[in-house]
Design a protein around this motif. Structure first.
Motif, PDB file in Angstrom:
ATOM      1  N   VAL A  70       0.947  -1.166   0.002  1.00 57.18           N
ATOM      2  CA  VAL A  70       0.010  -0.109  -0.113  1.00 57.18           C
ATOM      3  C   VAL A  70       0.943   1.170   0.082  1.00 57.18           C
ATOM      4  O   VAL A  70       2.052   1.375   0.915  1.00 57.18           O
ATOM      5  CB  VAL A  70      -0.869  -0.114   1.162  1.00 57.18           C
ATOM      6  N   MET A  71       0.658   2.158  -0.865  1.00 54.62           N
ATOM      7  CA  MET A  71       1.425   3.530  -0.850  1.00 54.62           C
ATOM      8  C   MET A  71       0.055   4.501  -0.561  1.00 54.62           C
ATOM      9  O   MET A  71      -1.014   4.213  -0.639  1.00 54.62           O
ATOM     10  CB  MET A  71       1.917   3.729  -2.084  1.00 54.62           C
ATOM     11  N   HIS A  72       0.519   5.505   0.403  1.00 55.56           N
ATOM     12  CA  HIS A  72      -0.300   6.655   0.845  1.00 55.56           C
ATOM     13  C   HIS A  72       0.184   7.747   0.924  1.00 55.56           C
ATOM     14  O   HIS A  72       1.352   8.286   1.338  1.00 55.56           O
ATOM     15  CB  HIS A  72      -0.499   6.291   2.365  1.00 55.56           C
ATOM     16  N   VAL A  73      -0.707   8.888  -0.012  1.00 52.11           N
ATOM     17  CA  VAL A  73      -0.040  10.133  -0.169  1.00 52.11           C
ATOM     18  C   VAL A  73      -0.401  10.938   1.040  1.00 52.11           C
ATOM     19  O   VAL A  73      -1.535  11.686   0.990  1.00 52.11           O
ATOM     20  CB  VAL A  73      -0.724  10.712  -1.344  1.00 52.11           C
ATOM     21  N   HIS A  86       4.146   0.793   2.746  1.00 47.31           N
ATOM     22  CA  HIS A  86       3.712  -0.196   3.601  1.00 47.31           C
ATOM     23  C   HIS A  86       3.788  -1.514   2.962  1.00 47.31           C
ATOM     24  O   HIS A  86       2.994  -1.606   1.744  1.00 47.31           O
ATOM     25  CB  HIS A  86       2.249  -0.145   4.101  1.00 47.31           C
ATOM     26  N   VAL A  87       4.458  -2.443   3.470  1.00 50.85           N
ATOM     27  CA  VAL A  87       4.432  -3.924   2.891  1.00 50.85           C
ATOM     28  C   VAL A  87       4.164  -4.946   3.834  1.00 50.85           C
ATOM     29  O   VAL A  87       4.816  -5.066   5.123  1.00 50.85           O
ATOM     30  CB  VAL A  87       6.032  -4.137   2.472  1.00 50.85           C
ATOM     31  N   ASP A  95       5.180  -4.193   7.585  1.00 51.91           N
ATOM     32  CA  ASP A  95       6.486  -3.181   7.654  1.00 51.91           C
ATOM     33  C   ASP A  95       5.943  -1.946   7.413  1.00 51.91           C
ATOM     34  O   ASP A  95       5.775  -1.737   6.012  1.00 51.91           O
ATOM     35  CB  ASP A  95       7.458  -3.988   6.803  1.00 51.91           C
ATOM     36  N   ARG A  96       6.208  -0.851   8.122  1.00 50.76           N
ATOM     37  CA  ARG A  96       5.751   0.584   7.924  1.00 50.76           C
ATOM     38  C   ARG A  96       7.062   1.232   8.057  1.00 50.76           C
ATOM     39  O   ARG A  96       7.034   2.552   8.621  1.00 50.76           O
ATOM     40  CB  ARG A  96       4.743   0.800   8.831  1.00 50.76           C
ATOM     41  N   ALA A 213      -0.197   5.178  10.447  1.00 51.51           N
ATOM     42  CA  ALA A 213       0.924   6.190  10.306  1.00 51.51           C
ATOM     43  C   ALA A 213       2.358   5.167   9.919  1.00 51.51           C
ATOM     44  O   ALA A 213       2.390   4.160  10.745  1.00 51.51           O
ATOM     45  CB  ALA A 213       1.101   7.001  11.489  1.00 51.51           C
ATOM     46  N   PRO A 214       3.119   5.719   9.210  1.00 50.49           N
ATOM     47  CA  PRO A 214       4.293   4.912   9.232  1.00 50.49           C
ATOM     48  C   PRO A 214       5.120   4.961  10.401  1.00 50.49           C
ATOM     49  O   PRO A 214       4.926   5.836  11.148  1.00 50.49           O
ATOM     50  CB  PRO A 214       5.076   5.642   8.036  1.00 50.49           C
ATOM     51  N   TRP A 215       6.246   4.172  10.791  1.00 52.45           N
ATOM     52  CA  TRP A 215       6.807   4.279  11.852  1.00 52.45           C
ATOM     53  C   TRP A 215       7.364   5.603  12.132  1.00 52.45           C
ATOM     54  O   TRP A 215       8.215   5.952  11.020  1.00 52.45           O
ATOM     55  CB  TRP A 215       7.838   2.818  11.835  1.00 52.45           C
TER      56      TRP A 215
END
Length: 218
Positions: A70-73, A86-87, A95-96, A213-215
């Protein structure tokens, strides 16, 4: 990133329009430079997330084949766009650790891509904030970022000598206006160097629920 053909005030209004109007973003002026058009196209997806997949077949990435991506703008301003990547892991966790940062360089000196890599506790990875600046105007849908000197020095320090010739490519189709077809619209991230190709593509026609949110960005 360059302002010479497209004033910052006009671009700021365009970015706000791209993130807030229900009818989709306003048309990008033909007078805008390719890099301005590219930046506005990516900004038109502000707040949206999309599903993707690995499309390259390099043996080095075999463990990522078939994984949910997933990609998030996530955040957009007139000067920077943050795109978490995100994978999903084999055990179902996520994995963020990765966030792509695309920035407009001061003085109209092109665009910059940097990779923000974090651990789950939010601390920076030993290899982070690497990337490069555009070497040419690119196109409204595609920009390339050859590795910069700072990143080359870090790669050599960390023993990653194969990465010193990296070239990253980002491709994006703008958000279509209401009533226009979105089929085939995509975002792509690619890394290439001698004997190495990594490429993931994302379907921009079907937004997903907003991911966590990413890490380190909570």
């Amino acid at each position: 990133m360059p302002n010479t053909l497209f004033p910052v005030v006009s671009l700021s209004l365009l970015l706000l329009a791209g993130c807030s109007t229900v009818d989709g973003p306003a048309p990008i002026p033909l007078s805008a430079s390719p890099q301005d058009q590219f930046f506005a196209a990516l900004s038109s997806h502000c707040g949206l997330a999309y599903r993707g997949a690995l499309v390259s077949s390099d043996a080095a990435d075999a463990d990522m084949a078939g994984r949910e991506m997933v990609m998030h703008v996530r955040t957009c301003s007139a000067s920077q766009i943050a795109v978490p990547f995100h994978v999903q892991n084999a055990d179902g966790t996520w994995d963020r650790s990765r966030t792509w940062l695309i920035t407009r360089n001061e003085g109209g000196a092109g665009l910059r891509l940097k990779h923000d890599h974090r651990h789950a506790d939010g601390s920076a990875d030993a290899v982070t904030f690497y990337g490069g600046d555009t070497a040419n105007a690119g196109t409204a849908r595609m920009q390339e970022f050859p590795v910069d000197a700072e990143s080359i020095a870090m790669f050599r320090t960390e023993g990653l000598t194969a990465s010193v010739t990296n070239v990253w490519r980002v491709e994006v189709d703008p958000m279509p206006r209401r009533g226009t077809a979105a089929s085939g619209a995509r975002f792509a991230y690619q890394l290439s160097r001698a004997n190495r190709l990594f490429r993931v593509e994302f379907d921009l026609s079907r937004p997903l629920p907003t991911p966590p949110a990413p890490w380190g960005w909570e």
